[in-house]
Design a protein around this motif. Structure first.
Motif: not given
Length: 217
Positions: A84-108
């Motif tokens: 199974l694809e790891p949860d961390a990689e799934i979350f990483g794909r979500y973060v990369v999809s966001l506008p750059e201005a939202l990525r830091e908040k998502a990483e938090e």
């Protein structure tokens, strides 16, 4: 038949929200009445990205969902759990999809979302150890509270026994605070159907999942 004045006003508010950089609606009675109708009919949600702003469901409908690329194959029994694809990689794909201005908040939010598997096991009366099978997914939507940056709910499908052939499967969804919805499935096949229905139903508010058998978590 021409649309009613109320319907015309509601459509104007939808367009206003979609063209506003912060999803703002004027604080005059007619505009606020239209906003209340749209919220009650689940056409508009409070924005996760702009305090006091709103987002339309039709704009969220164009957003992708994120889940393990081989989740359906696993739940169908054709892929082993270790693949199974790891949860961390799934979350990483979500973060990369966001506008750059939202990525830091998502990483938090990463630590909370990716570590949710331990919370689930402890909450249901077992030791605070990793669930034997657990997979993260993120879908556009909202709960009683806004979702994660980008207006996403985060959820998981997980199994409650060490042996994938036994035990109950659970599908859990959360907003960014204490809003949650839970549904149980007695088998892996039924869990697959449930997850598929959730993904196909997005975007939604958590309380709309009652139609799929979910209850407040």
């Amino acid at each position: 038949m021409l649309p009613s004045p109320l319907a015309q006003m509601d459509n104007t508010v939808l367009e206003l929200i979609e063209h506003s950089p912060v999803g703002a609606v004027p604080h005059t009675p007619a505009w606020q009445d239209a906003l209340a109708r749209l919220c009650a009919s689940h056409q508009v949600y409070a924005s996760a990205d702009h305090k006091g702003g709103y987002v339309t469901v039709r704009s969220l409908a164009g957003l992708p969902s994120f889940y393990a690329h081989n989740l359906e194959a696993f739940l169908a029994g054709t892929v082993e759990e270790g693949a199974l694809e790891p949860d961390a990689e799934i979350f990483g794909r979500y973060v990369v999809s966001l506008p750059e201005a939202l990525r830091e908040k998502a990483e938090e939010c990463r630590a909370l979302v990716v570590a949710r598997r331990i919370h689930h096991r402890a909450r249901h009366g077992a030791e605070a150890v990793h669930d034997p099978v657990h997979s993260l997914f993120l879908v556009p939507g909202a709960g009683p509270n806004p979702g994660l940056p980008g207006n996403y709910l985060h959820g998981s499908v997980f199994q409650t026994a060490d042996d994938v052939s036994t035990g109950v499967w659970r599908v859990y969804l959360h907003d960014r605070d204490d809003g949650a919805a839970l549904c149980e499935a007695p088998s892996r096949a039924e869990a697959l159907t449930l997850v598929h229905d959730v993904l196909e139903s997005a975007p939604f508010q958590l309380d709309e999942l009652e139609a799929l058998g979910f209850r407040s978590g």
